[in-house]
Scaffold this active site. Sequence first.
Site, PDB file in Angstrom:
ATOM      1  N   LYS A   1    -126.400 -31.116 -64.597  1.00 56.97           N
ATOM      2  CA  LYS A   1    -126.171 -30.175 -63.501  1.00 56.97           C
ATOM      3  C   LYS A   1    -127.360 -30.213 -62.536  1.00 56.97           C
ATOM      4  O   LYS A   1    -128.392 -30.818 -62.807  1.00 56.97           O
ATOM      5  CB  LYS A   1    -125.964 -28.762 -64.052  1.00 56.97           C
TER       6      LYS A   1
ATOM      7  N   TYR B   1    -152.176 -23.633 -40.685  1.00 56.67           N
ATOM      8  CA  TYR B   1    -151.747 -22.299 -40.291  1.00 56.67           C
ATOM      9  C   TYR B   1    -152.659 -21.238 -40.891  1.00 56.67           C
ATOM     10  O   TYR B   1    -152.921 -21.224 -42.096  1.00 56.67           O
ATOM     11  CB  TYR B   1    -150.313 -22.047 -40.758  1.00 56.67           C
TER      12      TYR B   1
END
Length: 383
Positions: free
Chosen positions: A42, A267
Amino acid sequence: MSGAPGQASARWAEVDLDAIGHNVRQLKSVLDSGVLLAAVVKAGGYGHGAVPVAGAALAAGAEWLAVATVPEALELRAAGITAPVLNLGATLEAEADAAVAADLRCSVWEPAAIDVLERAAAAAGRPARVHLQLDTGMVRLGADPNVAVELGRRIQASPNLELEGLFTHMAEAEEPTDRSAKQLSVFLAAATRLAYEGVSVPILHAANSAAALSYPDARLGMVRCGLPVYGYSPLAGPSGLQLRPALSWKARVLQTYDLRTGDRIGYGGTFEAAAPARTATVSVGYADGYPRSLSNRGELLVRGRRAPVVGRVSMDFLSVDVSDIDGVEVGDEVVVIGRQGDEEITAADVANTLGTIPYEVLTNIGRRVVRQQVPQGAPAARG
């Protein structure tokens, strides 16, 4: 400061299919003869690529595959894989016709879901094979064990349904508690009641990866293993297996900078050079699945050395301090997860830094990180 020439690939992951096969054989070695192994593929094969992993797992001896959604299962069928595929999640009404046509094994735990599959099977003119899930203590999905006989009879009575399996899911198999033993006891009691009432169930399965390794009594007719297939143990202590991580995540140095004392990076300027330093801008960011929370505390491998992440991780890039690493150049290969020289950073290492688990680290690797199978063009078993 230096700039980057064009690169064939700026961010990629190499998936070692030989390692997948090795890990599956390790798992098979601890199982008794006749115990089936369902390789859980999965979430895109835990971020490794569901189809190639499924092929490698089947070629190495896994008999079944397991997924969490119908579309995940249909991707395997579209690739030509014919081995049994169990959908551990819900099969929605809109998906039922496709699920039956693809001969998926569908989980059920309530009458409405049984009705949906019965109608789809009747319309298709072929029986739907179902696995009845019981909630023995996970408190997530599953029927109350006290209604197992009622639901089992309902399935067995239908000419359009085949009750192929009965299963549950362990909640604390990674931990040394008595909860798993209690869950297994409740599950086996329900299976006994079904047998007593004449409801036949060919496959009983309760063990996830941790239970398969820690609780031999829980292996029953099949085990469902995910994380060890990819090279990591779910246990805090020794697993008894020699597992090989299958995925290496890599990027490139795009630019280098010579910083002066007081220069700030990225940043918010959260890193300020306390002395002259050299940094490298690397082609990986949080959009690729590298967590922003590793700003100023993660590490990557550059030229076989650990390079600390400095400044904030941005969407597409991050910076590492390479002041102590000689000769770093634009285009150099950088390892995010994997081995370079004598150093290694594993998904478990990253998870430990974050306070999470390898499952999350691996499945969060983004789609734009191109997966490359090693060896290239390895054949996939179809089952």
